[in-house]
Design a protein around this motif. Sequence first.
Motif, short mmCIF file in Angstrom:
data_model
loop_
_atom_site.label_atom_id
_atom_site.label_comp_id
_atom_site.label_asym_id
_atom_site.label_seq_id
_atom_site.Cartn_x
_atom_site.Cartn_y
_atom_site.Cartn_z
N HIS A 123 -12.84 -22.56 10.71
CA HIS A 123 -12.43 -22.67 9.31
C HIS A 123 -11.97 -21.33 8.75
CE1 HIS A 123 -12.36 -24.22 5.22
NE2 HIS A 123 -13.00 -23.12 4.84
N PHE A 124 -12.74 -20.29 8.98
CA PHE A 124 -12.41 -19.00 8.39
C PHE A 124 -11.34 -18.24 9.19
CE2 PHE A 124 -16.69 -19.72 6.54
CZ PHE A 124 -16.28 -19.76 5.20
N ARG A 125 -10.95 -18.80 10.31
CA ARG A 125 -9.78 -18.28 11.02
C ARG A 125 -8.53 -19.09 10.68
NH1 ARG A 125 -11.98 -17.28 17.23
NH2 ARG A 125 -13.18 -15.38 16.81
N GLY A 126 -8.65 -20.04 9.77
CA GLY A 126 -7.57 -20.95 9.46
C GLY A 126 -6.49 -20.32 8.60
N GLN A 176 -31.00 -21.26 -1.82
CA GLN A 176 -30.22 -22.48 -2.03
C GLN A 176 -29.46 -22.84 -0.77
OE1 GLN A 176 -29.93 -24.52 -4.96
NE2 GLN A 176 -29.03 -25.80 -3.38
N GLN A 177 -29.69 -24.04 -0.26
CA GLN A 177 -29.02 -24.47 0.96
C GLN A 177 -27.60 -24.94 0.68
OE1 GLN A 177 -31.39 -27.45 2.93
NE2 GLN A 177 -33.24 -26.17 2.98
N ILE A 178 -26.73 -24.79 1.67
CA ILE A 178 -25.39 -25.35 1.55
C ILE A 178 -25.41 -26.80 2.02
CG2 ILE A 178 -24.23 -23.12 1.81
CD1 ILE A 178 -23.67 -23.87 4.74
N ALA A 179 -24.52 -27.59 1.43
CA ALA A 179 -24.39 -29.01 1.80
C ALA A 179 -25.73 -29.72 1.75
CB ALA A 179 -23.75 -29.15 3.18
N GLY A 190 -15.95 -30.89 5.49
CA GLY A 190 -15.39 -30.37 4.25
C GLY A 190 -16.47 -29.90 3.30
N LEU A 191 -17.56 -30.66 3.20
CA LEU A 191 -18.66 -30.31 2.31
C LEU A 191 -19.31 -29.00 2.74
CD1 LEU A 191 -20.72 -30.92 0.08
CD2 LEU A 191 -21.96 -32.37 1.71
N ARG A 192 -19.59 -28.84 4.04
CA ARG A 192 -20.22 -27.61 4.52
C ARG A 192 -19.35 -26.39 4.25
NH1 ARG A 192 -22.15 -30.98 8.86
NH2 ARG A 192 -20.26 -30.61 10.07
N CYS A 193 -18.08 -26.50 4.60
CA CYS A 193 -17.19 -25.35 4.44
C CYS A 193 -16.91 -25.05 2.97
CB CYS A 193 -15.89 -25.59 5.21
SG CYS A 193 -16.10 -25.62 7.01
N ARG A 194 -16.78 -26.09 2.15
CA ARG A 194 -16.55 -25.86 0.72
C ARG A 194 -17.75 -25.18 0.07
NH1 ARG A 194 -15.76 -30.81 -0.87
NH2 ARG A 194 -17.86 -31.16 -1.65
N ASP A 195 -18.94 -25.67 0.38
CA ASP A 195 -20.15 -25.07 -0.19
C ASP A 195 -20.29 -23.61 0.24
OD1 ASP A 195 -21.18 -27.00 -1.83
OD2 ASP A 195 -23.03 -27.30 -0.69
N LEU A 196 -20.02 -23.33 1.52
CA LEU A 196 -20.15 -21.96 1.99
C LEU A 196 -19.08 -21.07 1.36
CD1 LEU A 196 -21.57 -19.87 3.67
CD2 LEU A 196 -20.24 -20.59 5.66
N SER A 197 -17.84 -21.54 1.30
CA SER A 197 -16.76 -20.76 0.67
C SER A 197 -17.09 -20.47 -0.79
CB SER A 197 -15.42 -21.50 0.77
OG SER A 197 -14.89 -21.43 2.07
N LEU A 218 -8.66 -25.16 -2.88
CA LEU A 218 -8.80 -24.31 -4.07
C LEU A 218 -10.01 -23.39 -3.93
CD1 LEU A 218 -7.52 -23.77 -6.85
CD2 LEU A 218 -9.09 -25.45 -7.82
N THR A 219 -11.10 -23.91 -3.38
CA THR A 219 -12.30 -23.09 -3.17
C THR A 219 -12.02 -21.97 -2.17
OG1 THR A 219 -13.67 -25.05 -3.57
CG2 THR A 219 -14.75 -23.15 -2.60
#
Length: 416
Positions: A29-32, A143-146, A159-166, A315-316
């Motif tokens: 994801h972060f190499r995207g 606070q946990q992600i996702a 999508g939920l995991r990556c959005r929460d982390l971003s 957007l996130t």
Amino acid sequence: MLPPVLEVYVIWHPSDVEGEALAREFVEHFRGVSFSGIIGGGIHVAARSAGWTGEDDCPQPCYLPGTEGPNGLASAEYVALVPILGFGMADATQTQDSPWHSYISSLVEQQALNPQHIAIFPYSLNRGATDKTRLADLLGTFQQIAATTEMSPGDDALGLRCRDLSQGLAQFLADGDDARLTVFLSHTKRSNPSEGDDVDVLVEMIRNFIASTRLSEFFDAHDLQPGQDWEAELVKNAQNSSLLAVRTDLYASRAWCQREVSVAKVSGMPVVILDALGSGEERGSFLMDHVPRIPSRKTDGSWQLEDVARALNLLTDECLKREIWLVQQWLAKDHGIVSVDWWASHAPEPVTLLAWIERCIIQKTKIPEEGIVRILHPDPPLGHDEIKVLRSCARNSKLDFEIDIMTPRQLAMRGG
């Protein structure tokens, strides 16, 4: 070489085999595409699992801010730890004098000493792993992600995991501000039979989806209070929010929609277009282009929540990308590495270049003696004809200067 901005360490116990797949997701994801345009070293994801001698040993070290990395390399300015909370990690930390307990507790202690530069974002692989365990004692306050128990329609686990982390990372980099990222929802109002209930349905879908996430929302019709200066409030919120523009058939022709996009661009805020054209536009607007765009098309006569999720996820990511870009700007200044007159959060265009010129005139900023203004913006680079238009704007302005426009890759090819 510019120091790295953000290092993300994904930590899991080897017996929690799903951890490796989750780490791979974050790496990819972060190499995207969203992050490919920033200066190298902006964000990096590293894995920490098996130790030097086996799974009972603690993982290799995480290089925290202020410490020396491998081969003498500088550590990142910010470090985020993402422990994967599974039964394996819970079992390995249950004994207080175990290597894994010492490893995790040391990271927690270091975070408490330097919360402005170290953050912890746990992800729960097994909820029982933090049920009356020592792992819960160590990481239960973060606070946990996702962490939602019920996923929203149209969303998916990745999508939920990556959005929460971003989102968490963007807020972490923004001076430690705990306020949630705010989505300014820009759209047309119902004033034409061709854009009536249909647009209302899509806007309500977006609002409901945002409400189910950790994102916050500014929605002018609901959030403006009686007696408030309507224009000033819209401008204020556009300047301090990420903007999701719902581009339906009449959007580009509406004065306030144009105003909202323009203010966001000039302010350097993230903008994403949700392209929801139905019949089409009579005429677009040059203010609406030059930003990421997600198509939203109907299936069986209905708008698709999957398209809404994609737009908000993007957007996130754009918010995180902007924060990394801002940190790189002050790091470059502090280290005297890159000489740039304007760090543009987005590729410059006439509306943002002219706004920059106006600020220079108002603030009485002097143009470099050689008459060339150096502009750096995220990749990809502008085309030849685009640069030609911008150069014409600069030459024919009151300041009458030349511009040298670069992206990080072009800067690297020049040797800095």
